[in-house]
Write an enzyme that holds these catalytic residues in place. Structure first.
Site, PDB file in Angstrom:
ATOM      1  N   GLY A  35      81.887 -32.360  52.311  1.00  0.00           N
ATOM      2  CA  GLY A  35      82.702 -31.542  51.416  1.00  0.00           C
ATOM      3  C   GLY A  35      83.181 -32.345  50.227  1.00  0.00           C
ATOM      4  O   GLY A  35      83.150 -33.572  50.239  1.00  0.00           O
ATOM      5  N   CYS A  74      79.808 -37.205  56.696  1.00  0.00           N
ATOM      6  CA  CYS A  74      80.451 -37.526  55.417  1.00  0.00           C
ATOM      7  C   CYS A  74      81.938 -37.159  55.458  1.00  0.00           C
ATOM      8  O   CYS A  74      82.710 -37.813  56.152  1.00  0.00           O
ATOM      9  CB  CYS A  74      79.701 -36.852  54.271  1.00  0.00           C
ATOM     10  SG  CYS A  74      80.077 -37.546  52.650  1.00  0.00           S
ATOM     11  N   TYR A  75      82.346 -36.098  54.750  1.00  0.00           N
ATOM     12  CA  TYR A  75      83.739 -35.670  54.826  1.00  0.00           C
ATOM     13  C   TYR A  75      84.110 -35.345  56.266  1.00  0.00           C
ATOM     14  O   TYR A  75      85.237 -35.588  56.702  1.00  0.00           O
ATOM     15  CB  TYR A  75      83.959 -34.438  53.940  1.00  0.00           C
ATOM     16  CG  TYR A  75      85.399 -33.963  53.874  1.00  0.00           C
ATOM     17  CD1 TYR A  75      86.274 -34.494  52.937  1.00  0.00           C
ATOM     18  CD2 TYR A  75      85.873 -32.998  54.754  1.00  0.00           C
ATOM     19  CE1 TYR A  75      87.596 -34.075  52.880  1.00  0.00           C
ATOM     20  CE2 TYR A  75      87.184 -32.564  54.709  1.00  0.00           C
ATOM     21  CZ  TYR A  75      88.042 -33.108  53.772  1.00  0.00           C
ATOM     22  OH  TYR A  75      89.368 -32.697  53.728  1.00  0.00           O
ATOM     23  N   HIS A  85      74.328 -38.364  54.826  1.00  0.00           N
ATOM     24  CA  HIS A  85      73.893 -36.988  55.092  1.00  0.00           C
ATOM     25  C   HIS A  85      72.557 -37.009  55.832  1.00  0.00           C
ATOM     26  O   HIS A  85      71.494 -37.130  55.206  1.00  0.00           O
ATOM     27  CB  HIS A  85      73.767 -36.199  53.792  1.00  0.00           C
ATOM     28  CG  HIS A  85      75.075 -35.830  53.189  1.00  0.00           C
ATOM     29  ND1 HIS A  85      75.720 -34.637  53.461  1.00  0.00           N
ATOM     30  CD2 HIS A  85      75.889 -36.512  52.338  1.00  0.00           C
ATOM     31  CE1 HIS A  85      76.868 -34.587  52.803  1.00  0.00           C
ATOM     32  NE2 HIS A  85      76.997 -35.714  52.116  1.00  0.00           N
ATOM     33  N   GLU A 108      71.083 -34.529  57.119  1.00  0.00           N
ATOM     34  CA  GLU A 108      70.387 -33.255  56.970  1.00  0.00           C
ATOM     35  C   GLU A 108      69.423 -33.221  55.793  1.00  0.00           C
ATOM     36  O   GLU A 108      68.584 -32.310  55.702  1.00  0.00           O
ATOM     37  CB  GLU A 108      71.394 -32.102  56.843  1.00  0.00           C
ATOM     38  CG  GLU A 108      72.222 -32.097  55.554  1.00  0.00           C
ATOM     39  CD  GLU A 108      73.510 -32.904  55.639  1.00  0.00           C
ATOM     40  OE1 GLU A 108      74.480 -32.534  54.959  1.00  0.00           O
ATOM     41  OE2 GLU A 108      73.522 -33.906  56.379  1.00  0.00           O
ATOM     42  N   SER A 158      61.679  -4.287  46.262  1.00  0.00           N
ATOM     43  CA  SER A 158      61.158  -4.899  45.044  1.00  0.00           C
ATOM     44  C   SER A 158      59.686  -5.249  45.179  1.00  0.00           C
ATOM     45  O   SER A 158      58.997  -5.445  44.182  1.00  0.00           O
ATOM     46  CB  SER A 158      61.940  -6.178  44.727  1.00  0.00           C
ATOM     47  OG  SER A 158      61.646  -7.196  45.677  1.00  0.00           O
ATOM     48  N   GLY A 159      59.203  -5.340  46.417  1.00  0.00           N
ATOM     49  CA  GLY A 159      57.828  -5.773  46.646  1.00  0.00           C
ATOM     50  C   GLY A 159      57.736  -7.247  46.943  1.00  0.00           C
ATOM     51  O   GLY A 159      56.677  -7.755  47.312  1.00  0.00           O
ATOM     52  N   GLY A 160      58.868  -7.967  46.812  1.00  0.00           N
ATOM     53  CA  GLY A 160      58.912  -9.374  47.166  1.00  0.00           C
ATOM     54  C   GLY A 160      58.996  -9.553  48.673  1.00  0.00           C
ATOM     55  O   GLY A 160      59.095  -8.591  49.438  1.00  0.00           O
ATOM     56  N   VAL A 161      58.960 -10.803  49.105  1.00  0.00           N
ATOM     57  CA  VAL A 161      58.958 -11.108  50.536  1.00  0.00           C
ATOM     58  C   VAL A 161      60.214 -10.567  51.219  1.00  0.00           C
ATOM     59  O   VAL A 161      60.140  -9.913  52.266  1.00  0.00           O
ATOM     60  CB  VAL A 161      58.846 -12.631  50.763  1.00  0.00           C
ATOM     61  CG1 VAL A 161      58.912 -12.956  52.253  1.00  0.00           C
ATOM     62  CG2 VAL A 161      57.553 -13.165  50.168  1.00  0.00           C
ATOM     63  N   ASP A 162      61.380 -10.829  50.631  1.00  0.00           N
ATOM     64  CA  ASP A 162      62.644 -10.485  51.289  1.00  0.00           C
ATOM     65  C   ASP A 162      62.777  -8.982  51.509  1.00  0.00           C
ATOM     66  O   ASP A 162      63.064  -8.526  52.619  1.00  0.00           O
ATOM     67  CB  ASP A 162      63.833 -10.989  50.461  1.00  0.00           C
ATOM     68  CG  ASP A 162      63.744 -12.468  50.158  1.00  0.00           C
ATOM     69  OD1 ASP A 162      63.028 -13.175  50.903  1.00  0.00           O
ATOM     70  OD2 ASP A 162      64.354 -12.922  49.178  1.00  0.00           O
ATOM     71  N   SER A 163      62.583  -8.205  50.451  1.00  0.00           N
ATOM     72  CA  SER A 163      62.767  -6.764  50.592  1.00  0.00           C
ATOM     73  C   SER A 163      61.653  -6.140  51.428  1.00  0.00           C
ATOM     74  O   SER A 163      61.883  -5.173  52.154  1.00  0.00           O
ATOM     75  CB  SER A 163      62.847  -6.091  49.213  1.00  0.00           C
ATOM     76  OG  SER A 163      61.621  -6.194  48.519  1.00  0.00           O
ATOM     77  N   SER A 164      60.441  -6.703  51.365  1.00  0.00           N
ATOM     78  CA  SER A 164      59.339  -6.169  52.162  1.00  0.00           C
ATOM     79  C   SER A 164      59.599  -6.373  53.653  1.00  0.00           C
ATOM     80  O   SER A 164      59.427  -5.464  54.461  1.00  0.00           O
ATOM     81  CB  SER A 164      58.017  -6.839  51.772  1.00  0.00           C
ATOM     82  OG  SER A 164      57.672  -6.542  50.443  1.00  0.00           O
ATOM     83  N   LYS A 217      64.459 -18.701  53.410  1.00  0.00           N
ATOM     84  CA  LYS A 217      63.217 -18.090  52.935  1.00  0.00           C
ATOM     85  C   LYS A 217      62.042 -18.359  53.872  1.00  0.00           C
ATOM     86  O   LYS A 217      61.258 -17.456  54.181  1.00  0.00           O
ATOM     87  CB  LYS A 217      62.893 -18.588  51.521  1.00  0.00           C
ATOM     88  CG  LYS A 217      61.582 -18.072  50.950  1.00  0.00           C
ATOM     89  CD  LYS A 217      61.635 -16.588  50.637  1.00  0.00           C
ATOM     90  CE  LYS A 217      62.409 -16.343  49.343  1.00  0.00           C
ATOM     91  NZ  LYS A 217      62.299 -14.947  48.898  1.00  0.00           N
TER      92      LYS A 217
END
Length: 521
Positions: A57, A84-85, A178, A180, A231-237, A377
């Site tokens: 943080g 870290c923090y 970090h 990660e 939208s036709g993109g990956v997420d909305s499809s 994603k």
């Protein structure tokens, strides 16, 4: 997700907290990120995690009123990992000391083993190099100067004498760096060791997510109808197919052509869904509405907010035509959420607004369904494969909801959008012809708000300059530019200038994220 083993990540505002979750998801561990101010002893007991990670943080634990973990956490018998923090919080709350300032360490550093270092448990696989040091990525200004009782030092760096610390009797571990991030090569191994030590069996898979998401959608929606913004993109499809599997004909997809799509995209999306799925689809051409509202607008936040408001208005209009429509589905992802405000009101800094985050105005009268809100994603792509979507859906590069509006810095005009569409089409065609499309996370052209002098056919030109952008990434949280050859860039620039009237100069953007974002606005 309550039947799975769970890990709690307490978020103190690091911009890379999401990467902790990414690493854990790769280990088939279900985790939840919760802002520190929402976490209490009661919420921890209710969640019943098997382990807890305290994130990094931007604050300083030496500042009065700075973020803390619930003190009761340290008496619950749970394995805890401070980053870290998070390390500094553990030391401060358990009786150690932290000193502010004059100890900054940013970027690559090397941690050497201390006398007490171990080669098993959480430390298995560390300190195995020829010189015995671990490369790590640091980002801190404060440092621990005195360990809390029960801790011992495992590793040190030049500006962090307690870079790795542990109280193995209580299962408490803390690092100043970090683990990660990609730049800590053995960081993922360290997290995997912690997960194994905490007793996780890796019981969370995309197949399980699919089944539980469908059950959750059915429980939330009941017999009502859902409108899905497509939208036709990956997420909305993926959102649409998941919803269709869950509720069938209760779903109506609305595809809005806002005039900010790529060349021929509206036709391609409609064809894609009509040929592959029997889903109710309303195709709405609202380009005049959106472009009319955006013409002359130059501020990127105003663009995003204008588009977001208009999307809501458009969905409201079509919702009124659909009987029993009570829900609006969106393909909101985890990175959208963290970049928009801070996850669930958390402490991280706002980077940019996303048009599909933040809920809906009460006047709309629709509730949100966001089945991908917890996914990154690459996980959405994995879910798409699980659902059997064609590779042509799954493999598409991300395309932002605001579309070409945020690839057009400065004022938006119809002329600039048309030039941009054509240039982008040439660029993507070049990438496909050279067999590079699947190697690249996202590629696009931005038309710049400047004109430059050129010479074509012995005549003077004064046309727009454009920037080509192509990045590699795993989750969109960090990214690096794609290393095209000079031959490819030269060939592409020549094609764009020759084939697209209105552009006479091309540049290539070699900025990584951070410090830049992937999109230009």
């Amino acid at each position: 997700m309550t039947q799975h083993q769970r890990l709690l990540i307490i978020d103190f505002g690091s911009q890379v907290t999401q990467l902790i979750a990414r690493r854990l998801r790769e280990l088939n561990v279900f985790c939840e990120i919760r802002p520190y101010q929402t976490v209490t002893e009661a919420t921890i007991r209710e969640m019943a995690p098997k382990a807890v990670i305290l994130s990094g943080g931007p604050d300083s634990v030496t500042r009065e009123g700075s973020p803390r973990a619930p003190q009761a956490l340290f008496g619950m018998g749970l394995p805890i990992f401070g980053i870290c923090y998070g390390q500094q919080v553990m030391m401060e709350q358990l009786g150690g000391k932290v000193e502010a300032g004059h100890h900054a360490e940013y970027g690559r550093a090397y941690v050497a083993p201390a006398a007490a270092h171990k080669s098993d448990g959480i430390f298995a696989g560390l300190f195995g190099t020829a010189d015995g040091r671990e490369q790590v990525w640091m980002s801190h200004g404060d440092r621990v100067t005195e360990l809390a009782p029960g801790f011992e030092v495992i590793g040190t760096s030049p500006n962090a004498p307690f870079a790795i610390t542990a109280d193995e009797a209580r299962g408490f571990y803390a690092v100043q760096f970090h683990p990660e991030v990609h730049h800590t090569p053995n960081g993922a191994q360290m997290l995997a060791n912690f997960i194994k030590m905490a007793g996780f069996t890796g019981d969370w898979t995309m197949g399980a997510y699919r089944a539980e998401a469908i059950a959750k959608i059915r429980e939330q929606v009941g017999t009502d109808h859902v409108i899905c913004g497509l939208s036709g993109g990956v997420d909305s499809s993926v959102t649409a197919i998941l919803l269709h599997e869950a509720i069938g004909d209760q779903l109506t997809c609305v595809f809005v052509d806002h005039g900010l799509l790529r060349l021929n995209e509206a036709e391609e999306v409609k064809k894609m869904f009509s040929e592959n799925y029997n889903i109710k689809l309303i195709a709405a051409d609202e380009s005049d509405l959106f472009i009319g509202a955006l013409e002359g607008v130059s501020d990127p936040e105003v663009k995003r907010k204008t588009i977001g408001k208009l999307f809501i208005d458009v969905f409201q209009k079509y919702a009124n035509e659909i009987k029993d429509a009570k829900f609006l589905a969106q393909g909101t992802l985890y990175p959208d959420v963290i970049e928009s405000v801070s996850f669930s009101g958390g402490p991280s800094v706002t980077i940019k607004s996303h048009h599909n985050v933040g809920g809906l105005p009460e006047k709309m009268g629709l509730k949100l369904v966001e089945p991908l809100r917890a996914l990154f994603k690459d996980e959405v792509r994995a879910l798409g494969r699980e659902l059997g979507l064609p590779q042509s859906f799954i493999g598409r590069h991300p395309f932002p909801g605001p579309g070409l509006a945020i690839r057009c810095p400065g004022e938006i005009t119809r002329e600039k959008l048309e030039i941009l569409r054509k240039a982008d089409a040439v660029y993507i065609d070049q990438i496909r012809k050279h067999g590079l499309y699947d190697e690249i996370w996202q590629a696009f052209v931005a038309i710049l708000p400047v004109k430059t002098v050129g010479v074509m056919g012995d005549g003077r030109t004064y046309d727009y300059a454009c920037a080509l952008r192509a990045v590699t990434s795993v989750d969109g949280m960090t990214a690096d530019y794609y290393p095209f050859t000079h031959e490819f860039l030269g060939e592409t620039a020549t094609r764009i200038i020759n084939e697209v009237k209105g552009i006479n100069r091309c540049t290539y953007d070699i900025t990584s994220k951070p410090p830049g974002t992937i999109e230009w606005e």
